[in-house]
Design a protein around this motif. Sequence first.
Motif, PDB file in Angstrom:
ATOM      1  N   ARG A  56      14.579  40.076 156.239  1.00 33.60           N
ATOM      2  CA  ARG A  56      14.499  39.137 155.115  1.00 33.60           C
ATOM      3  C   ARG A  56      15.348  39.590 153.924  1.00 33.60           C
ATOM      4  NH1 ARG A  56       9.951  35.739 154.257  1.00 33.60           N
ATOM      5  NH2 ARG A  56      10.434  34.419 152.505  1.00 33.60           N
ATOM      6  N   ASP A  57      15.309  40.870 153.570  1.00 35.56           N
ATOM      7  CA  ASP A  57      16.075  41.335 152.406  1.00 35.56           C
ATOM      8  C   ASP A  57      17.581  41.192 152.638  1.00 35.56           C
ATOM      9  OD1 ASP A  57      15.935  43.445 154.296  1.00 35.56           O
ATOM     10  OD2 ASP A  57      16.304  44.945 152.743  1.00 35.56           O
ATOM     11  N   THR A  60      18.296  37.445 152.265  1.00 35.31           N
ATOM     12  CA  THR A  60      18.200  37.075 150.855  1.00 35.31           C
ATOM     13  C   THR A  60      19.459  37.520 150.105  1.00 35.31           C
ATOM     14  OG1 THR A  60      15.804  37.224 150.925  1.00 35.31           O
ATOM     15  CG2 THR A  60      16.817  37.307 148.752  1.00 35.31           C
ATOM     16  N   TYR A  63      22.297  35.130 151.063  1.00 35.63           N
ATOM     17  CA  TYR A  63      22.137  33.835 150.391  1.00 35.63           C
ATOM     18  C   TYR A  63      22.500  33.944 148.910  1.00 35.63           C
ATOM     19  CZ  TYR A  63      19.810  31.614 154.381  1.00 35.63           C
ATOM     20  OH  TYR A  63      19.509  31.073 155.600  1.00 35.63           O
ATOM     21  N   ALA A  64      22.110  35.029 148.282  1.00 33.73           N
ATOM     22  CA  ALA A  64      22.452  35.231 146.869  1.00 33.73           C
ATOM     23  C   ALA A  64      23.965  35.359 146.698  1.00 33.73           C
ATOM     24  CB  ALA A  64      21.733  36.456 146.322  1.00 33.73           C
ATOM     25  N   ARG A  75      17.678  27.726 150.198  1.00 28.43           N
ATOM     26  CA  ARG A  75      16.406  28.362 150.500  1.00 28.43           C
ATOM     27  C   ARG A  75      15.945  29.319 149.408  1.00 28.43           C
ATOM     28  NH1 ARG A  75      16.340  29.425 156.928  1.00 28.43           N
ATOM     29  NH2 ARG A  75      17.288  27.456 157.498  1.00 28.43           N
ATOM     30  N   LEU A  76      16.777  29.576 148.425  1.00 28.78           N
ATOM     31  CA  LEU A  76      16.399  30.496 147.355  1.00 28.78           C
ATOM     32  C   LEU A  76      16.121  29.733 146.071  1.00 28.78           C
ATOM     33  CD1 LEU A  76      19.002  33.385 147.749  1.00 28.78           C
ATOM     34  CD2 LEU A  76      16.665  33.288 148.580  1.00 28.78           C
ATOM     35  N   GLN A  80      16.003  33.615 142.184  1.00 29.61           N
ATOM     36  CA  GLN A  80      16.492  34.525 143.207  1.00 29.61           C
ATOM     37  C   GLN A  80      18.012  34.422 143.388  1.00 29.61           C
ATOM     38  OE1 GLN A  80      13.803  32.906 146.247  1.00 29.61           O
ATOM     39  NE2 GLN A  80      13.120  35.018 146.595  1.00 29.61           N
TER      40      GLN A  80
END
Length: 84
Positions: A56-57, A60, A63-64, A75-76, A80
């Motif tokens: 997940r990290d 994430t 995505y960032a 999704r963020l 985030q």
Amino acid sequence: MNDATIRRGYRGHEERGMEFGLTEEQRLIQESAIGMVERDIAPVLAAHAADRSLPRDAMTGLYALFARQGLTAPRLTPAQGGSG
């Protein structure tokens, strides 16, 4: 259009072929995307097993990265770094 794309067609009329090369803007976008993959994405993928889902990290973080580049990261949450 360059001379290579012009040819003689039916009854001697000039025909122009299609240009399939990238425009300067498209080439710059392509170079930017390749650089982002080599610099930011490939190391994340290389650090994890190819036959397993990314943690997940790691997802994430990717995505960032996309959101910072102006790419959609639905999704963020905005907090985030996503678009919500």
